[in-house]
Design a protein around this motif. Structure first.
Motif, PDB file in Angstrom:
ATOM      1  N   ARG A  93      -5.863   2.309  21.581  1.00  0.00           N
ATOM      2  CA  ARG A  93      -6.605   1.955  20.453  1.00  0.00           C
ATOM      3  C   ARG A  93      -7.680   0.740  20.445  1.00  0.00           C
ATOM      4  N   VAL A  94      -8.561   0.648  19.756  1.00  0.00           N
ATOM      5  CA  VAL A  94      -9.680  -0.115  19.738  1.00  0.00           C
ATOM      6  C   VAL A  94      -9.920  -0.641  18.321  1.00  0.00           C
ATOM      7  N   GLN A  95      -9.935  -1.870  18.183  1.00  0.00           N
ATOM      8  CA  GLN A  95     -10.349  -2.170  16.677  1.00  0.00           C
ATOM      9  C   GLN A  95     -11.565  -1.535  16.022  1.00  0.00           C
ATOM     10  N   ASP A  96     -11.614  -1.654  14.808  1.00  0.00           N
ATOM     11  CA  ASP A  96     -12.689  -0.999  13.866  1.00  0.00           C
ATOM     12  C   ASP A  96     -13.240   0.558  14.354  1.00  0.00           C
ATOM     13  N   THR A  97     -12.282   1.248  14.899  1.00  0.00           N
ATOM     14  CA  THR A  97     -12.424   2.751  15.088  1.00  0.00           C
ATOM     15  C   THR A  97     -12.023   3.621  14.261  1.00  0.00           C
ATOM     16  N   GLY A  98     -11.130   3.030  13.090  1.00  0.00           N
ATOM     17  CA  GLY A  98     -10.745   3.705  12.080  1.00  0.00           C
ATOM     18  C   GLY A  98      -9.651   4.767  12.574  1.00  0.00           C
ATOM     19  N   GLN A  99      -8.996   4.511  13.802  1.00  0.00           N
ATOM     20  CA  GLN A  99      -8.074   5.329  14.464  1.00  0.00           C
ATOM     21  C   GLN A  99      -6.544   4.946  13.838  1.00  0.00           C
ATOM     22  N   THR A 100      -5.626   5.736  13.645  1.00  0.00           N
ATOM     23  CA  THR A 100      -4.290   5.333  13.556  1.00  0.00           C
ATOM     24  C   THR A 100      -3.495   5.364  14.729  1.00  0.00           C
ATOM     25  N   PRO A 101      -2.868   4.356  15.166  1.00  0.00           N
ATOM     26  CA  PRO A 101      -2.203   4.434  16.299  1.00  0.00           C
ATOM     27  C   PRO A 101      -0.989   5.474  16.516  1.00  0.00           C
ATOM     28  N   VAL A 102      -0.652   6.096  17.635  1.00  0.00           N
ATOM     29  CA  VAL A 102       0.173   6.905  17.916  1.00  0.00           C
ATOM     30  C   VAL A 102       1.383   6.251  18.552  1.00  0.00           C
ATOM     31  N   GLY A 103       2.683   6.381  17.991  1.00  0.00           N
ATOM     32  CA  GLY A 103       3.621   5.540  18.619  1.00  0.00           C
ATOM     33  C   GLY A 103       4.879   5.137  17.500  1.00  0.00           C
ATOM     34  N   THR A 104       5.740   4.510  18.052  1.00  0.00           N
ATOM     35  CA  THR A 104       6.857   4.228  17.356  1.00  0.00           C
ATOM     36  C   THR A 104       6.913   2.734  16.920  1.00  0.00           C
ATOM     37  N   PHE A 105       7.114   2.182  15.783  1.00  0.00           N
ATOM     38  CA  PHE A 105       7.055   0.875  15.299  1.00  0.00           C
ATOM     39  C   PHE A 105       8.142   0.575  14.586  1.00  0.00           C
ATOM     40  N   THR A 106       8.524  -0.700  14.484  1.00  0.00           N
ATOM     41  CA  THR A 106       9.482  -0.902  13.690  1.00  0.00           C
ATOM     42  C   THR A 106       8.785  -1.547  11.997  1.00  0.00           C
ATOM     43  N   ILE A 107       9.559  -1.424  11.171  1.00  0.00           N
ATOM     44  CA  ILE A 107       9.006  -2.091   9.829  1.00  0.00           C
ATOM     45  C   ILE A 107      10.257  -3.036   9.179  1.00  0.00           C
ATOM     46  N   THR A 108       9.582  -4.465   9.323  1.00  0.00           N
ATOM     47  CA  THR A 108      10.433  -5.390   8.868  1.00  0.00           C
ATOM     48  C   THR A 108      10.415  -6.104   7.498  1.00  0.00           C
ATOM     49  N   ARG A 109       8.854  -6.038   6.978  1.00  0.00           N
ATOM     50  CA  ARG A 109       8.556  -6.790   5.906  1.00  0.00           C
ATOM     51  C   ARG A 109       7.573  -6.007   5.197  1.00  0.00           C
ATOM     52  N   ALA A 110       7.477  -6.549   3.901  1.00  0.00           N
ATOM     53  CA  ALA A 110       6.629  -5.796   2.936  1.00  0.00           C
ATOM     54  C   ALA A 110       5.772  -6.870   1.978  1.00  0.00           C
ATOM     55  N   PHE A 111       4.683  -6.292   1.472  1.00  0.00           N
ATOM     56  CA  PHE A 111       4.023  -7.292   0.295  1.00  0.00           C
ATOM     57  C   PHE A 111       3.388  -6.279  -0.502  1.00  0.00           C
ATOM     58  N   GLY A 112       2.803  -7.002  -1.753  1.00  0.00           N
ATOM     59  CA  GLY A 112       1.973  -6.262  -2.609  1.00  0.00           C
ATOM     60  C   GLY A 112       1.092  -7.137  -3.344  1.00  0.00           C
ATOM     61  N   VAL A 113       0.108  -6.394  -4.061  1.00  0.00           N
ATOM     62  CA  VAL A 113      -0.644  -7.175  -5.058  1.00  0.00           C
ATOM     63  C   VAL A 113       0.333  -7.404  -6.494  1.00  0.00           C
ATOM     64  N   ARG A 114       1.142  -6.256  -6.543  1.00  0.00           N
ATOM     65  CA  ARG A 114       2.019  -6.101  -7.911  1.00  0.00           C
ATOM     66  C   ARG A 114       3.608  -6.823  -7.377  1.00  0.00           C
ATOM     67  N   PRO A 115       4.338  -7.073  -8.342  1.00  0.00           N
ATOM     68  CA  PRO A 115       5.569  -7.652  -8.118  1.00  0.00           C
ATOM     69  C   PRO A 115       6.675  -6.799  -7.306  1.00  0.00           C
ATOM     70  N   ASP A 116       7.349  -7.367  -6.529  1.00  0.00           N
ATOM     71  CA  ASP A 116       8.601  -6.745  -5.773  1.00  0.00           C
ATOM     72  C   ASP A 116       9.002  -5.666  -6.532  1.00  0.00           C
ATOM     73  N   PRO A 117       8.989  -4.293  -6.166  1.00  0.00           N
ATOM     74  CA  PRO A 117       9.534  -2.981  -6.834  1.00  0.00           C
ATOM     75  C   PRO A 117      10.881  -2.999  -6.807  1.00  0.00           C
ATOM     76  N   GLY A 118      11.593  -3.917  -5.903  1.00  0.00           N
ATOM     77  CA  GLY A 118      12.996  -3.886  -5.505  1.00  0.00           C
ATOM     78  C   GLY A 118      13.401  -3.525  -4.377  1.00  0.00           C
ATOM     79  N   THR A 119      12.523  -3.594  -3.143  1.00  0.00           N
ATOM     80  CA  THR A 119      12.824  -3.451  -1.896  1.00  0.00           C
ATOM     81  C   THR A 119      13.907  -4.512  -1.478  1.00  0.00           C
ATOM     82  N   ARG A 120      14.649  -4.207  -0.197  1.00  0.00           N
ATOM     83  CA  ARG A 120      15.357  -5.223   0.421  1.00  0.00           C
ATOM     84  C   ARG A 120      14.759  -5.615   1.634  1.00  0.00           C
TER      85      ARG A 120
END
Length: 254
Positions: A93-120
């Protein structure tokens, strides 16, 4: 005997044809995780599949592995949007191509403009001072969250996403750990996050699972806001969640 055999054969043929025409059942869909190549010790999986390499629409399914070792789908399949540039293998993948990367990735954190909805997951409610850096001229902070008020800032504001500028998409988001630097920690003296090993500059930054906007994304995966809240409330770091994403024909190798 011949006529009885013919009737039995005809009945068998009808059953086979009927089964072929029936839609896939949830049980069939739930067998997907067992075929995936890089899920490791994950007990929660998000699987995003698209019809082809140029598709900007996909289907998201969430699975959880129980104490019996079996995977079960936990929500109805969700409609998702992906990058306007289609898909690319993560290591190409190359930056600014608008492509979604194919693969397997971990998810370890979250964020938002709105308050925490109750995630762990560790969650940060962002404000106008919060950016995600994609400055190729500053490898030290590439693909890192950073506050713009850092007294030692070296990255350019013009080459970073001001997260609060996207109140719809980033109402809620989970960070997909594609091309993420390692050993990230907060440096109180510098007033910024630093990494032990930088990301691959130019491969891309700021790939998230977030709430949908009006159309395709710039490489992220998006679902409706209500579904994003469901996913955040479900995700549990103790279950080592991962996301597997790509066109259907290569998803088992992603």
């Amino acid at each position: 005997m011949e006529s009885g055999l013919m009737r039995r054969r005809a009945a068998t043929l009808v059953l086979v044809l009927t089964a072929a025409l029936l839609p896939a059942t949830p049980a069939a869909a739930a067998s997907i995780p067992a075929d995936l190549a890089h899920i490791g010790n994950a007990r929660q999986l998000i699987v995003v599949t698209a019809p082809g390499w140029s598709s900007t629409r996909a289907t998201l399914r969430a699975y959880q592995r129980g104490g019996d070792g079996r995977w079960r789908q936990v929500f109805k399949a969700m409609a998702a949007r992906t990058g306007y540039g289609g898909w690319a293998w993560a290591n190409r993948r190359v930056q600014d191509t608008g492509q979604t990367p194919v693969g397997t990735f971990t998810i370890t954190r979250a964020f938002g403009v709105r308050p925490d909805p109750g995630t762990r997951l560790p969650y940060r409610e962002v404000d106008g001072n919060d950016y995600w850096v994609g400055d190729r001229r500053d490898p030290r902070t590439y693909n890192l969250f950073q506050p713009s008020a850092s007294p030692n800032r070296t990255w350019r504001i013009s080459q970073a996403e001001r997260l609060a500028a996207y109140p719809t998409q980033y109402a809620y988001a989970a960070v997909i750990n594609f091309n993420r630097p390692s050993g990230v920690r907060w440096d109180a003296k510098r007033g910024e996050y630093v990494a032990g090993k930088p990301a691959h500059v130019g491969r891309g930054s700021a790939i998230f699972l977030h709430a949908s906007g009006k159309g395709a994304t710039a490489g992220c995966v998006s679902v409706s806001r209500s579904n994003m809240v469901r996913l955040l409330k479900w995700l549990n770091p103790a279950k080592r969640p991962r996301i597997v994403m790509g066109p259907s024909k290569v998803i088992t190798r992603a």
